[in-house]
Design a protein around this motif. Structure first.
Motif, PDB file in Angstrom:
ATOM      1  N   LEU A 139      10.606  11.335  -7.480  1.00 55.86           N
ATOM      2  CA  LEU A 139       9.471  11.126  -8.393  1.00 55.86           C
ATOM      3  C   LEU A 139       8.167  11.622  -7.782  1.00 55.86           C
ATOM      4  O   LEU A 139       8.034  11.723  -6.560  1.00 55.86           O
ATOM      5  CB  LEU A 139       9.314   9.628  -8.689  1.00 55.86           C
ATOM      6  N   SER A 140       7.185  11.896  -8.651  1.00 52.87           N
ATOM      7  CA  SER A 140       5.844  12.254  -8.171  1.00 52.87           C
ATOM      8  C   SER A 140       5.184  10.988  -7.624  1.00 52.87           C
ATOM      9  O   SER A 140       5.629   9.869  -7.916  1.00 52.87           O
ATOM     10  CB  SER A 140       5.015  12.803  -9.320  1.00 52.87           C
ATOM     11  N   THR A 141       4.097  11.181  -6.856  1.00 53.30           N
ATOM     12  CA  THR A 141       3.424  10.022  -6.238  1.00 53.30           C
ATOM     13  C   THR A 141       2.977   9.016  -7.295  1.00 53.30           C
ATOM     14  O   THR A 141       3.114   7.808  -7.116  1.00 53.30           O
ATOM     15  CB  THR A 141       2.197  10.505  -5.435  1.00 53.30           C
ATOM     16  N   GLY A 142       2.455   9.532  -8.416  1.00 56.86           N
ATOM     17  CA  GLY A 142       1.972   8.659  -9.483  1.00 56.86           C
ATOM     18  C   GLY A 142       3.095   7.822 -10.082  1.00 56.86           C
ATOM     19  O   GLY A 142       2.949   6.612 -10.281  1.00 56.86           O
ATOM     20  N   PHE A 143       4.221   8.459 -10.364  1.00 60.51           N
ATOM     21  CA  PHE A 143       5.357   7.730 -10.947  1.00 60.51           C
ATOM     22  C   PHE A 143       5.962   6.755  -9.938  1.00 60.51           C
ATOM     23  O   PHE A 143       6.433   5.677 -10.301  1.00 60.51           O
ATOM     24  CB  PHE A 143       6.421   8.695 -11.462  1.00 60.51           C
ATOM     25  N   LYS A 144       5.933   7.146  -8.651  1.00 61.10           N
ATOM     26  CA  LYS A 144       6.432   6.221  -7.622  1.00 61.10           C
ATOM     27  C   LYS A 144       5.609   4.941  -7.644  1.00 61.10           C
ATOM     28  O   LYS A 144       6.133   3.842  -7.528  1.00 61.10           O
ATOM     29  CB  LYS A 144       6.322   6.867  -6.236  1.00 61.10           C
ATOM     30  N   ARG A 145       4.294   5.109  -7.810  1.00 61.33           N
ATOM     31  CA  ARG A 145       3.406   3.950  -7.828  1.00 61.33           C
ATOM     32  C   ARG A 145       3.699   3.076  -9.038  1.00 61.33           C
ATOM     33  O   ARG A 145       3.755   1.855  -8.942  1.00 61.33           O
ATOM     34  CB  ARG A 145       1.956   4.457  -7.883  1.00 61.33           C
ATOM     35  N   ARG A 146       3.864   3.742 -10.187  1.00 58.70           N
ATOM     36  CA  ARG A 146       4.150   2.986 -11.414  1.00 58.70           C
ATOM     37  C   ARG A 146       5.461   2.226 -11.274  1.00 58.70           C
ATOM     38  O   ARG A 146       5.561   1.065 -11.683  1.00 58.70           O
ATOM     39  CB  ARG A 146       4.259   3.932 -12.608  1.00 58.70           C
ATOM     40  N   ALA A 147       6.459   2.906 -10.707  1.00 61.13           N
ATOM     41  CA  ALA A 147       7.769   2.262 -10.546  1.00 61.13           C
ATOM     42  C   ALA A 147       7.667   1.077  -9.580  1.00 61.13           C
ATOM     43  O   ALA A 147       8.306   0.038  -9.786  1.00 61.13           O
ATOM     44  CB  ALA A 147       8.790   3.269 -10.034  1.00 61.13           C
ATOM     45  N   THR A 148       6.833   1.233  -8.543  1.00 59.20           N
ATOM     46  CA  THR A 148       6.675   0.144  -7.567  1.00 59.20           C
ATOM     47  C   THR A 148       6.000  -1.065  -8.213  1.00 59.20           C
ATOM     48  O   THR A 148       6.377  -2.209  -7.958  1.00 59.20           O
ATOM     49  CB  THR A 148       5.849   0.634  -6.349  1.00 59.20           C
ATOM     50  N   ALA A 151      24.193  -5.997  -0.166  1.00 59.09           N
ATOM     51  CA  ALA A 151      25.221  -5.157   0.470  1.00 59.09           C
ATOM     52  C   ALA A 151      25.531  -3.936  -0.401  1.00 59.09           C
ATOM     53  O   ALA A 151      25.659  -2.816   0.097  1.00 59.09           O
ATOM     54  CB  ALA A 151      26.481  -5.981   0.705  1.00 59.09           C
ATOM     55  N   GLU A 152      25.633  -4.148  -1.707  1.00 58.60           N
ATOM     56  CA  GLU A 152      25.939  -3.044  -2.618  1.00 58.60           C
ATOM     57  C   GLU A 152      24.822  -1.989  -2.557  1.00 58.60           C
ATOM     58  O   GLU A 152      25.071  -0.789  -2.479  1.00 58.60           O
ATOM     59  CB  GLU A 152      26.075  -3.587  -4.048  1.00 58.60           C
ATOM     60  N   LYS A 153      23.587  -2.468  -2.538  1.00 59.93           N
ATOM     61  CA  LYS A 153      22.440  -1.554  -2.444  1.00 59.93           C
ATOM     62  C   LYS A 153      22.480  -0.767  -1.138  1.00 59.93           C
ATOM     63  O   LYS A 153      22.241   0.447  -1.100  1.00 59.93           O
ATOM     64  CB  LYS A 153      21.150  -2.385  -2.549  1.00 59.93           C
ATOM     65  N   GLU A 154      22.816  -1.458  -0.047  1.00 58.44           N
ATOM     66  CA  GLU A 154      22.861  -0.810   1.277  1.00 58.44           C
ATOM     67  C   GLU A 154      23.863   0.352   1.268  1.00 58.44           C
ATOM     68  O   GLU A 154      23.573   1.437   1.755  1.00 58.44           O
ATOM     69  CB  GLU A 154      23.322  -1.817   2.342  1.00 58.44           C
ATOM     70  N   LEU A 155      25.032   0.089   0.695  1.00 54.37           N
ATOM     71  CA  LEU A 155      26.076   1.127   0.683  1.00 54.37           C
ATOM     72  C   LEU A 155      25.633   2.345  -0.138  1.00 54.37           C
ATOM     73  O   LEU A 155      25.828   3.480   0.274  1.00 54.37           O
ATOM     74  CB  LEU A 155      27.381   0.564   0.120  1.00 54.37           C
ATOM     75  N   ASP A 182       0.819  -1.225   0.000  1.00 55.20           N
ATOM     76  CA  ASP A 182       0.000   0.000   0.000  1.00 55.20           C
ATOM     77  C   ASP A 182       0.849   1.270   0.000  1.00 55.20           C
ATOM     78  O   ASP A 182       0.317   2.353  -0.216  1.00 55.20           O
ATOM     79  CB  ASP A 182      -0.988  -0.001   1.178  1.00 55.20           C
ATOM     80  N   VAL A 183       2.139   1.155   0.261  1.00 50.19           N
ATOM     81  CA  VAL A 183       3.033   2.316   0.125  1.00 50.19           C
ATOM     82  C   VAL A 183       4.064   1.998  -0.965  1.00 50.19           C
ATOM     83  O   VAL A 183       4.413   0.845  -1.161  1.00 50.19           O
ATOM     84  CB  VAL A 183       3.785   2.646   1.435  1.00 50.19           C
ATOM     85  N   SER A 184       4.506   3.044  -1.664  1.00 51.31           N
ATOM     86  CA  SER A 184       5.510   2.822  -2.716  1.00 51.31           C
ATOM     87  C   SER A 184       6.873   2.733  -2.053  1.00 51.31           C
ATOM     88  O   SER A 184       7.416   3.734  -1.608  1.00 51.31           O
ATOM     89  CB  SER A 184       5.472   3.979  -3.718  1.00 51.31           C
ATOM     90  N   ASN A 185       7.394   1.513  -1.980  1.00 52.65           N
ATOM     91  CA  ASN A 185       8.574   1.313  -1.131  1.00 52.65           C
ATOM     92  C   ASN A 185       9.823   0.879  -1.898  1.00 52.65           C
ATOM     93  O   ASN A 185      10.401  -0.155  -1.607  1.00 52.65           O
ATOM     94  CB  ASN A 185       8.263   0.314  -0.008  1.00 52.65           C
ATOM     95  N   LEU A 186      10.223   1.721  -2.854  1.00 48.81           N
ATOM     96  CA  LEU A 186      11.542   1.484  -3.454  1.00 48.81           C
ATOM     97  C   LEU A 186      12.556   2.373  -2.726  1.00 48.81           C
ATOM     98  O   LEU A 186      12.182   3.116  -1.817  1.00 48.81           O
ATOM     99  CB  LEU A 186      11.506   1.777  -4.951  1.00 48.81           C
ATOM    100  N   TYR A 187      13.806   2.321  -3.172  1.00 46.37           N
ATOM    101  CA  TYR A 187      14.876   3.023  -2.441  1.00 46.37           C
ATOM    102  C   TYR A 187      15.067   4.445  -2.977  1.00 46.37           C
ATOM    103  O   TYR A 187      15.372   4.636  -4.152  1.00 46.37           O
ATOM    104  CB  TYR A 187      16.168   2.218  -2.518  1.00 46.37           C
ATOM    105  N   VAL A 218      15.506   5.056 -10.729  1.00 47.77           N
ATOM    106  CA  VAL A 218      14.506   4.045 -11.082  1.00 47.77           C
ATOM    107  C   VAL A 218      15.205   2.825 -11.684  1.00 47.77           C
ATOM    108  O   VAL A 218      14.934   1.683 -11.314  1.00 47.77           O
ATOM    109  CB  VAL A 218      13.484   4.638 -12.074  1.00 47.77           C
ATOM    110  N   ARG A 219      16.164   3.071 -12.589  1.00 50.33           N
ATOM    111  CA  ARG A 219      16.871   1.959 -13.233  1.00 50.33           C
ATOM    112  C   ARG A 219      17.638   1.132 -12.201  1.00 50.33           C
ATOM    113  O   ARG A 219      17.593  -0.099 -12.212  1.00 50.33           O
ATOM    114  CB  ARG A 219      17.835   2.482 -14.305  1.00 50.33           C
ATOM    115  N   GLU A 220      18.329   1.833 -11.274  1.00 49.38           N
ATOM    116  CA  GLU A 220      19.100   1.111 -10.244  1.00 49.38           C
ATOM    117  C   GLU A 220      18.176   0.270  -9.353  1.00 49.38           C
ATOM    118  O   GLU A 220      18.508  -0.863  -8.987  1.00 49.38           O
ATOM    119  CB  GLU A 220      19.888   2.094  -9.383  1.00 49.38           C
ATOM    120  N   ASN A 221      17.017   0.842  -9.029  1.00 48.93           N
ATOM    121  CA  ASN A 221      16.050   0.092  -8.225  1.00 48.93           C
ATOM    122  C   ASN A 221      15.615  -1.179  -8.945  1.00 48.93           C
ATOM    123  O   ASN A 221      15.584  -2.260  -8.358  1.00 48.93           O
ATOM    124  CB  ASN A 221      14.818   0.962  -7.946  1.00 48.93           C
TER     125      ASN A 221
END
Lengths: 305, 236
Positions: free
Chosen positions: A130-139, B7-11, A84-89, A94-97
């Motif tokens: 990102l905006s909330t909408g894009f965060k959701r899409r990315a999630t 680990a890489e992500k964490e850093l 229910d929350v957009s929980n990427l890093y 976006v690509r790295e995530n």
């Protein structure tokens, strides 16, 4: 196994509090299924149990044929979860995530580029920006990196504006059309009306009704309301439709019918027979909101809930 | 392999978080510099100051990552992925250790400016540094997972870290204290790191035999890794 998700007498207890009280349901492969219920009904807890995020107190659950209790890693490999929350890093782009998720699930790198294109994501922008909408899409994209067989979405349009919510809903429908099993939890009626083929309504940890939208409408005895105005109005027409128990509202005939098709067929033959002209005809088909309110209302006398 | 991926992500994600920088880098380095500048000849203080740097570096980084991951629910992303809880714990311990070792090495460079004697054994120093970093990192992870509200994790860690600076003999030798205080020192995980590093750098120790220190550090790391895994199982 023909079913993508099976829950048998599922119970979740937190100390003395029973959040989910022995629910059972089955979701077919390729189906879009929704758990609908008010806040605190136990929808999220159910998803958390099915996705191995929280332990099952008692009962059994299978996802893609894997036992949720004993085959956790196999379950995780075969599902995608959009919480229910957009929980990427936040600090990763976006690509790295997506690349991180691809590595976790041993998915090919090319899949990341595919998803970025398909979801029209700003690949090199940090997720936190990102905006909330894009965060959701990315999630959602992150949950699809490994092409899961079942996609769980917990309140997928929570907190989104109308346009973003529409975009997310059409995305989910498209995924389902491609054959992916979709399991959503929601208290949003638009979502419940437009995405699932079958709905289970939860209240206070129990499933109070389950079925297709039309089946649920019948369950609460709601009829289709027809508002009709004709010219000229004749006593023979009124006599012919008398068994539908018509009433008058603002110069229009109002009927409550069980079988809309049958009523309309009869109206057409009467039109030919009596030679009147239909100047307006409106139907109000009972929506899932009516069913939801009826089934989840508080039984206390005078209670506003 | 999944351990290295996480680990890489964490850093990348938590390197520059305020908690990691303030308690993990600024505090230990300023502390080390303050002692070095005040006392000049810091040979006998160097193992203790180095241990403090590693302790604060590792635990601050690990708790910072756990605080953010539990608050923003990114931790759940790892929990629904096809990785075991042990892999998640090992990845966090690894990144905490790398960060702590980096802070420790910077601290050691500062200290070398003010030390008169050469380091007795570089290989031993490396062994004790790595073991201390891993043990402290696992300790920090466990504490951050035990605390109900993740925002309070740093406060709880300080409740453990700050007294340990004194009960471990890092600043004042335990031999100068009464026997009951030495007993308290032996119950402090940091004591084993301080005496191990003292042996590696100065070729003597205060209260703990270096071999014994090595075994206890390995044991502490294993115990806290195990406790962290069981804590995640209980939490989710």
């Amino acid at each position: 196994m023909a079913e993508a998700v099976v829950a048998n007498n599922l119970v979740k207890r937190y100390g003395d509090f029973e959040a989910v009280k022995g629910i059972s349901f089955r979701v077919k492969r390729g189906e879009a299924f929704a758990l609908l219920g008010p806040n605190g009904a136990g929808k999220t807890t159910t998803v958390r149990m099915l996705t191995t995020l929280t332990s099952i107190t008692s009962g059994e659950a299978y996802v893609n044929g894997f036992n949720v209790r004993t085959e956790r890693l196999a379950v995780r490999r075969s599902i995608g979860l959009v919480p229910d929350v957009s929980n990427l890093y936040d600090e990763l782009t976006v690509r790295e995530n997506l690349l991180f998720m691809a590595k976790l699930y041993d998915a090919p790198r090319e899949r990341v580029d595919e998803l970025i294109r398909e979801f029209e994501l700003p690949a090199d922008k940090k997720f936190g920006k990102l905006s909330t909408g894009f965060k959701r899409r990315a999630t959602i994209a992150a949950a699809l990196v490994h092409e899961p067989e079942v996609l769980f979405l917990d309140e997928p349009t929570n907190g989104l504006d109308v346009h973003s919510a529409r975009a997310v809903r059409s995305l989910i429908r498209a995924l389902n059309r491609r054959g992916m099993t979709v399991f959503i939890t929601t208290h949003n009626m638009v979502e419940a009306e437009t995405i699932p083929q079958r709905i289970a309504i939860m209240k206070a940890g129990r499933i109070v009704a389950e079925g297709k939208r039309s089946e649920l409408a019948k369950l609460v005895g709601r009829k289709t309301v027809v508002r009709l105005s004709v010219e000229p109005m004749s006593s023979s027409l009124l006599r012919a439709l008398e068994r539908y128990n018509p009433s008058f509202e603002e110069g229009k005939l109002v009927f409550e019918v069980d079988n809309l098709d049958g009523f309309l067929e009869e109206l057409c033959s009467l039109k030919v027979e009596l030679g009147f002209r239909v100047t307006s005809l409106c139907t109000e088909i009972p929506g899932i909101e009516d069913v939801f309110v009826e089934l989840t209302k508080c039984p206390c006398r005078g209670c506003p809930l | 392999m999944k351990v290295l991926t996480i680990a890489e992500k964490e850093l990348r994600e938590y390197l520059l978080k305020p908690g990691s920088i303030s308690w993990g880098v600024v505090f230990p380095l300023v502390f080390t510099l303050a002692f070095a500048v005040r006392f000049g000849d810091v040979d006998h203080l160097a193992p203790g100051l180095l241990t403090i740097s590693v302790l604060f570096g590792t635990t601050s980084f690990v708790s910072s990552s756990v605080i953010f991951e539990r608050r923003l629910r990114t931790f759940e992303r790892l929990l629904v992925a096809p990785v075991s809880y042990l892999e998640i714990v090992l990845a966090k311990v690894l990144t905490g250790s790398i960060f702590g070792l980096f802070v420790g090495l910077v601290s050691l460079l500062f200290l070398r400016f003010f030390m008169v004697y050469p380091i007795w054994s570089i290989p031993f120093l490396a062994v004790y540094l790595v073991l201390s970093a891993v043990a402290f990192s696992a300790l920090g992870l466990y504490v951050s997972l035990v605390v109900e509200n993740p925002i309070n994790a740093m406060t709880w860690l300080n409740l453990i870290r700050l007294p340990m600076m004194f009960t471990s003999g890092a600043i004042v030798s335990l031999l100068l204290f009464p026997r009951w205080f030495i007993a308290v020192g032996l119950l402090t995980p940091m004591t084993y790191a301080v005496d191990g590093l003292r042996f590696a750098m100065l070729h003597y120790y205060d209260v703990v035999n270096p071999l014994y220190a090595l075994l206890v550090l390995v044991l502490l790391a294993m115990v806290f890794v195990y406790l962290s895994v069981t804590r995640i199982e209980r939490l989710y």
